[in-house]
Write an enzyme that holds these catalytic residues in place. Structure first.
Site, PDB file in Angstrom:
ATOM      1  N   GLU A   1     132.058  70.758 158.012  1.00 31.89           N
ATOM      2  CA  GLU A   1     131.314  70.441 159.235  1.00 31.89           C
ATOM      3  C   GLU A   1     132.182  70.486 160.478  1.00 31.89           C
ATOM      4  O   GLU A   1     131.747  70.922 161.544  1.00 31.89           O
ATOM      5  CB  GLU A   1     130.661  69.054 159.129  1.00 31.89           C
TER       6      GLU A   1
ATOM      7  N   LEU B   1     131.922  74.555 153.157  1.00 35.42           N
ATOM      8  CA  LEU B   1     131.450  73.175 153.348  1.00 35.42           C
ATOM      9  C   LEU B   1     132.419  72.449 154.288  1.00 35.42           C
ATOM     10  O   LEU B   1     133.292  71.713 153.834  1.00 35.42           O
ATOM     11  CB  LEU B   1     131.387  72.514 151.961  1.00 35.42           C
TER      12      LEU B   1
ATOM     13  N   GLU C   1     125.856  75.813 156.638  1.00 33.07           N
ATOM     14  CA  GLU C   1     125.996  75.864 155.184  1.00 33.07           C
ATOM     15  C   GLU C   1     124.687  76.324 154.542  1.00 33.07           C
ATOM     16  O   GLU C   1     123.616  75.764 154.827  1.00 33.07           O
ATOM     17  CB  GLU C   1     126.363  74.465 154.654  1.00 33.07           C
TER      18      GLU C   1
ATOM     19  N   GLN D   1     123.575  70.372 157.578  1.00 33.41           N
ATOM     20  CA  GLN D   1     122.601  70.293 156.477  1.00 33.41           C
ATOM     21  C   GLN D   1     121.783  69.000 156.561  1.00 33.41           C
ATOM     22  O   GLN D   1     120.578  69.010 156.331  1.00 33.41           O
ATOM     23  CB  GLN D   1     123.320  70.418 155.145  1.00 33.41           C
ATOM     24  N   PHE D   2     122.450  67.930 156.886  1.00 27.35           N
ATOM     25  CA  PHE D   2     121.774  66.668 157.211  1.00 27.35           C
ATOM     26  C   PHE D   2     122.486  66.074 158.423  1.00 27.35           C
ATOM     27  O   PHE D   2     123.705  66.182 158.523  1.00 27.35           O
ATOM     28  CB  PHE D   2     121.838  65.679 156.038  1.00 27.35           C
ATOM     29  N   ALA D   3     121.731  65.421 159.278  1.00 25.64           N
ATOM     30  CA  ALA D   3     122.318  64.825 160.478  1.00 25.64           C
ATOM     31  C   ALA D   3     123.442  63.854 160.108  1.00 25.64           C
ATOM     32  O   ALA D   3     124.410  63.692 160.853  1.00 25.64           O
ATOM     33  CB  ALA D   3     121.249  64.103 161.292  1.00 25.64           C
TER      34      ALA D   3
ATOM     35  N   HIS E   1     121.006  60.221 153.768  1.00 21.06           N
ATOM     36  CA  HIS E   1     120.156  61.372 154.076  1.00 21.06           C
ATOM     37  C   HIS E   1     118.953  60.968 154.917  1.00 21.06           C
ATOM     38  O   HIS E   1     117.926  61.630 154.890  1.00 21.06           O
ATOM     39  CB  HIS E   1     119.682  62.057 152.788  1.00 21.06           C
TER      40      HIS E   1
HETATM   41  C1  TPP Z   1     129.981  66.594 154.142  1.00 19.23           C
HETATM   42  C2  TPP Z   1     128.779  67.084 153.415  1.00 19.23           C
HETATM   43  N1  TPP Z   1     128.185  68.226 153.789  1.00 19.23           N
HETATM   44  C3  TPP Z   1     127.099  68.685 153.138  1.00 19.23           C
HETATM   45  C4  TPP Z   1     126.560  67.997 152.094  1.00 19.23           C
HETATM   46  C5  TPP Z   1     125.331  68.518 151.344  1.00 19.23           C
HETATM   47  N2  TPP Z   1     125.739  68.936 149.984  1.00 19.23           N
HETATM   48  C6  TPP Z   1     125.615  68.096 148.921  1.00 19.23           C
HETATM   49  S1  TPP Z   1     126.301  68.726 147.500  1.00 19.23           S
HETATM   50  C7  TPP Z   1     126.745  70.146 148.318  1.00 19.23           C
HETATM   51  C8  TPP Z   1     127.480  71.221 147.559  1.00 19.23           C
HETATM   52  C9  TPP Z   1     128.685  70.674 146.887  1.00 19.23           C
HETATM   53  O1  TPP Z   1     129.368  71.680 146.226  1.00 19.23           O
HETATM   54  P1  TPP Z   1     130.521  71.322 145.201  1.00 19.23           P
HETATM   55  O2  TPP Z   1     131.522  70.431 145.845  1.00 19.23           O
HETATM   56  O3  TPP Z   1     131.018  72.598 144.625  1.00 19.23           O
HETATM   57  O4  TPP Z   1     129.809  70.446 144.091  1.00 19.23           O
HETATM   58  P2  TPP Z   1     128.705  70.917 143.032  1.00 19.23           P
HETATM   59  O5  TPP Z   1     127.393  70.488 143.596  1.00 19.23           O
HETATM   60  O6  TPP Z   1     128.798  72.390 142.863  1.00 19.23           O
HETATM   61  O7  TPP Z   1     129.074  70.177 141.811  1.00 19.23           O
HETATM   62  C10 TPP Z   1     126.362  70.115 149.662  1.00 19.23           C
HETATM   63  C11 TPP Z   1     126.587  71.208 150.621  1.00 19.23           C
HETATM   64  C12 TPP Z   1     127.180  66.790 151.752  1.00 19.23           C
HETATM   65  N3  TPP Z   1     126.720  66.012 150.762  1.00 19.23           N
HETATM   66  N4  TPP Z   1     128.274  66.352 152.411  1.00 19.23           N
END
Ligand code: TPP
Ligand code: TPP
Ligand code: MG
Ligand code: MG
Lengths: 342, 324, 342, 324
Positions: D60, D58, D29, D82-84, D127
């Site tokens: 995993e 997004l 990602e 992105q994070f473990a 995190h």
């Molecule tokens: C399962 C998971 N993978 C990766 C992340 C890291 N991460 C946090 S917010 C985000 C993007 C989220 O996008 P969206 O759902 O469109 O929400 P927005 O931030 O745009 O409001 C990511 C990749 C996470 N929190 N959870």
């Protein structure tokens, strides 16, 4: 017969093709029947015992179009695909019996088989998990600029899993070369469609991924063949994945121990009138391509093959317990045995 | 009075809790009309109705997530995973959300996740695994595995009444292979308490689940040789009854840790950590671990037999340790 | 202001409602601004720092219709929902600062907050995981025969996750009372929509679950309000879930450390002309419901509130380290400390 | 010659392997144009193009599944989580499929899953986690966590060339806090080999990741008091270098196991199991475990500090053990 054709796969419906399809369907039917109603009850086959009875047209009608470089991820109802890829009945039997000569050399059982050489990924038991894996197989094809495709098989139940969604979505975004073949047999174990999804057809999900999709009679092997041919034209053309929903019915319990009392008798009866083997035979008879006599002979040939294969498989040794710890890693970890420290 | 099998005891435990508390309900794949892959919930649909016996789509993550949500909103879900192996599909919901609610925001999650685990049933790599350790390792979760029908019922009832999320691992091989007479009526077995199944003075063996029986069989044979082995059944794997483990070691001064799970990262290590730190002075010999080797669970009978710890292996190791 | 109205929520668009909406949007805007551009840079706020700048209309326009018994699962861009549920700015600030007085008492940080009493589930950091949880909250409502609903908020990125799919599908099959509110801000972190999905609109997925859905301007608080009202009529009527896709744009980096250079300047400019606060103000001015002077006063009131709240939060103690091991279980396990054995 | 940070070393390791082998590619990602949440893949899109630097939705589970599929079909994926913590979302793909391919059907999976892990960065419960144990526990997986920039590069290159699936855990706090001069050109650090970071005679401490530095700091201070502590850096957590662990214990006769991960079910137990069984005769004192307590990782500074093992704690325990 049974070996992966060296030549390009057939694309026209003619007598040759019909006979090939029929052979594989009958082989699948009889082989599974031998396993379920004989070997399993005799205690020669342990563990679970799943068959694709009544669904033979799906794997056979599609996999026959696979080319050597393609990859397949059959589900537990798709023995026909393995047969077409050249996996021999005796290997399948040895697998079911947990013998060293089986496809997983006794490490895994029943339909949990495949073969790297023949490009069949063994069933991943976690339903739906094969969908992202198919994406990766296809990604490698695209990466190398090949025109190969992945045949990804799954049931209606798999469409409820997160992996199914993630896999389809990623493949659609990346335009990966995959033909998705859903065998919609109307049940996931005991759970009927209306408890699995709030829609009538799995294809209704396709627009949500921007995918082309179509419904086909999964009991009509020629219909499956034609739909797969259409799908392949799209997919091999570099246009991304394509979903085929094959309507069918599971003419058995979920597995050998399940009497499927939850299935309304009428439903089973209705579908028994659409037996895919009989449907193809009727098609051939109508065209005067074959007679009942030919069919008997084909079946007889198949049963002979199976007899020999059973004999061979029964003669295979069980895995040597001393091999238990092999093949966990490419090189056995130093420190020797895994059971206990040095 | 007839005997009750382990699987019947579990069924009775759920049934009684559903009679007792209208907030208790069951949810999972194929559990309503079909009664579940192992028939644990058979008959519940007829007795308690669709609202309380909920069939789901094939969606482990949603089952766990929905269970957690229902627990937040006042219910007491008892979830069934068809096989413990497929809990992996709901791993994030279990370990990242359900386990942390109390710590993060003081929200209790009174939820039980029941999962048929373990081997010796020709299940192969996907239907035989012992999955306890990732959950034992997750603070906030409780993990239970009964060895007897009595405990199966009592621990399950205690788990359903517990206000923390409980992973309740049922051993598939024990389902129909062990049975006993159960007291009529309500009883519970407290979580977090191990039980000495056999008193002994020469050495101790600590086990859980099916392996308790393996240990007891070995102890019986060893007794004939004059070796007196104490058998401790952990029953709850998290939180561990550390005192009970230390007590048996302090008593016999020699210990074997036995589990069906694979060796590396298995509970045996944790037990060795506890004893090696807090009862080191009492040890008169090495701490012996008997476990499955670090391989996937193989299918074929010859391999599965070689894979699973055996009574003979326990006897041999116990003899060695006794001699030490 | 700020407390969860004891009475039923407003349903008509009038001056009172407009003022309430404006207040919450301005509070969200200014509170997040204070956190990001002051407290974060001053090192008073540690960890991640996410804001919903430009997206205030979504949480405010929808949550204002929530009833006391409803549950909400806000995302990390939905501070307005928390404010409307009666969570005070000072509690939010103390949360961001990791103080004992914060909503998670310092155990979690930034937007990872909620409150059981006020029926807000704290963010589940695993994106998409709240969707099945919303299903369970709703299931309990249906179980007890309540007419409450769940407001489940998520972004476009969440729709790629397996949990999203499993959650929506299960809720649709079970007819659970949920309003799904997707803030489609066109990015998941740095990933634009066309790398996330092969469709133009998230609503295209709804038919695949048999769900009604609609698209609404997520920057027009009154449009969000009206769509939510429509959705609630459907959902409270026992007809199952409903999806609203709110088109919007993230007027900030993904979090405070992200300069979002991957966003084309034109796009940001285009959306800056659709500021939801200004849009509502224009609506009010057009109807002569308020003047610029009134808006200044509202903003001034909000800033004063925030000043007081910051002062309060800064005075809160950090959590006592001796509480570190509390609340892992209802009753601390015997054997005492968790760090080491007895 | 300038110094290279841990994160730069990782980036360089991937870069060189991508130059070397056209089958190596990265996927995850926000890793392409954005260069990843921690900028590990920055610049790779420009150099290697979209085909080999693949942004994903997004998802995993799909990332891991697709990586496994690509590995089956001849590529060598290097996946970024992105994070473990979010590897939990792909847990089934990792543990039930990728890990078992070689055993089930002789299919190698040359795949690396890179995951930023660990705390001390105010990351809170989602995190900051140390996620190694479920993977250490899964036969078929290798698990690596480097402590230095040199090892970060060398172990990563070895992992990419390895034909088994490797979970490569990068410590977020070390990303920019450690650096050193690296040799020019290609080198690898073999998987499965621990390294003595400091020779000592009085007692041993076994650690990995960030905690190696904690151990070394403590050892330096203890040296001033005349306590000579040997520091063993495991580097690979699965398969464990059991001989190295046993060797240091046999040498100093006293041992501390230190990890940032929570206590119960952490690697310390496994190490105690190995030593308690195979070097019991060499032990002159209890095996001490120093670890985080069994709670979620707290966010606030006061709590996170109390949660994480400290140099002072190591010193105190080492003194006690030395005195024993
Ligand atoms: C399962 C998971 N993978 C990766 C992340 C890291 N991460 C946090 S917010 C985000 C993007 C989220 O996008 P969206 O759902 O469109 O929400 P927005 O931030 O745009 O409001 C990511 C990749 C996470 N929190 N959870
Ligand atoms: C993740 C997961 N959950 C549960 C199971 C147990 N299980 C095996 S097959 C099956 C039903 C599958 O239904 P469907 O996908 O429709 O395939 P069918 O058997 O009907 O061909 C279930 C629940 C499993 N294998 N994997
Ligand atoms: Mg089906
Ligand atoms: Mg977004």
């Amino acid at each position: 017969m049974g070996a992966l054709a060296a030549a390009l796969p057939a694309t026209e419906i003619d007598l040759d093709l019909a006979r090939t399809l029929l052979y594989h369907m009958v082989m699948m039917r009889e082989l599974e029947d031998r396993i379920e109603t004989k070997l399993y009850r005799q205690g020669k086959v342990l563990g679970g015992c799943y068959t694709g009875r009544g669904q033979e047209a799906i794997s056979v009608g599609s996999a026959i179009l696979s080319q050597p470089g393609d990859w397949l991820t059959p589900s537990h109802r798709d023995m026909g695909a393995l047969l077409i890829r050249g996996i021999a009945p005796k290997e399948i039997l040895a697998q079911y019996m947990g013998r060293a000569g089986g496809l997983t050399r006794g490490r895994d059982g029943n339909m949990h088989m495949g073969c790297a050489k023949r490009h069949c990924v063994p069933i991943i038991s976690s339903i739906g998990a094969s969908v992202p894996v198919a994406g990766g197989l296809a990604l490698a094809m695209k990466y190398r600029g090949e025109s190969n495709v992945v045949f990804n098989y799954f049931g209606d139940g798999a469409t409820s899993r997160g992996d199914w969604h993630e896999g389809l979505n990623m493949a659609a975004v990346m335009d990966l070369p995959i033909v998705y073949l859903c065998n919609n047999n109307q049940y996931a174990y005991s759970t009927p469609l209306d408890r699995q999804m709030n829609i009538d057809d799995v294809v209704e999900r396709a627009p949500g991924y921007g995918l082309p999709a179509e419904i086909v009679s999964g009991n009509d092997v020629l219909a499956v063949f034609k739909a797969t041919r259409r799908a392949l034209e799209h997919v091999r053309g570099g246009n991304g994945p394509y979903l085929i929903e094959c309507k069918t019915f599971r003419m058995s319990g979920h597995s050998a121990h399940d009497r499927a009392e939850y299935v309304p008798g009428m439903l089973r009866e209705e579908w028994s009138r659409k037996d895919p083997v009989l449907m193809l035979q009727k098609y051939m008879v109508d065209r005067e391509w074959a007679t009942e006599q030919d069919f008997k002979q084909i079946r007889k040939g198949v049963l002979d093959e199976i007899d020999n294969a059973v004999e061979w498989a029964l003669a295979q040794p069980f895995p040597d317990p001393s091999t238990l710890e092999d093949d966990v890693y490419e090189t056995a970890p130093s420190g020797g045995r895994l059971r206990s420290a040095p | 009075m007839t005997e009750t099998t382990y699987v019947q005891a579990i069924r009775a435990g759920i049934w009684e809790e559903m009679e007792r508390d209208p907030n208790v309900f069951v949810m999972g794949e194929d559990i309503a009309e079909y009664g579940g892959a192992f028939k644990v919930t058979a008959g519940m649909l007829e007795r308690f109705g669709e609202k309380r016996v909920v069939d789901t789509p094939l969606s482990e993550s949603a089952i766990v997530g929905a269970g957690t949500g229902a627990a937040i909103n006042g219910l007491r879900p008892v979830l069934e995973m068809q096989f413990a192996d497929f809990m992996a599909c709901g791993f994030d919901q279990i370990t990242n959300f359900a386990a942390k609610c109390r710590y993060r925001w003081g929200q209790q999650i009174p939820m039980v996740i029941r999962a048929p685990a373990g081997g010796n049933i020709h299940g192969g790599p996907f239907h035989s695994q012992n999955v306890e350790m990732p959950y034992v390792h997750t603070p906030g979760l409780k993990v239970v595995q009964p060895a007897t029908a009595y405990d199966a019922k009592g621990l399950l009832k205690a788990s359903i009444r517990d206000n923390d999320p409980v992973i309740f691992l049922e051993h598939k091989y024990l389902y129909r292979s062990v049975k006993e007479r159960l007291p009529a009526g309500d009883y519970t077995v407290p979580l977090g308490k191990a039980k000495v199944r056999r008193e002994g003075n020469d050495l101790s063996i600590v086990a859980y689940g099916w392996m308790v029986h393996t240990a007891l069989d070995a102890a019986a044979q060893l007794a004939a040789e004059g070796i007196d082995m104490e058998v401790l059944d952990l029953r709850t794997l998290a939180p561990l009854d550390r005192e009970a483990v230390l007590a048996t070691v302090r008593k016999t001064n020699k210990v074997i840790f036995l589990h069906e799970d694979t060796l590396t990262g298995g509970l045996g290590g944790e037990l060795a950590g506890i004893v090696g730190e807090h009862a080191f002075e009492y040890l008169d010999g090495p701490m012996v671990r008997i476990a499955a080797p670090d391989t996937p669970v193989p299918f074929s009978e010859t391999l599965e037999k070689a894979f699973l710890p055996t009574v003979d292996e326990v006897i041999e190791q116990a003899r060695n340790l006794h001699r030490y």
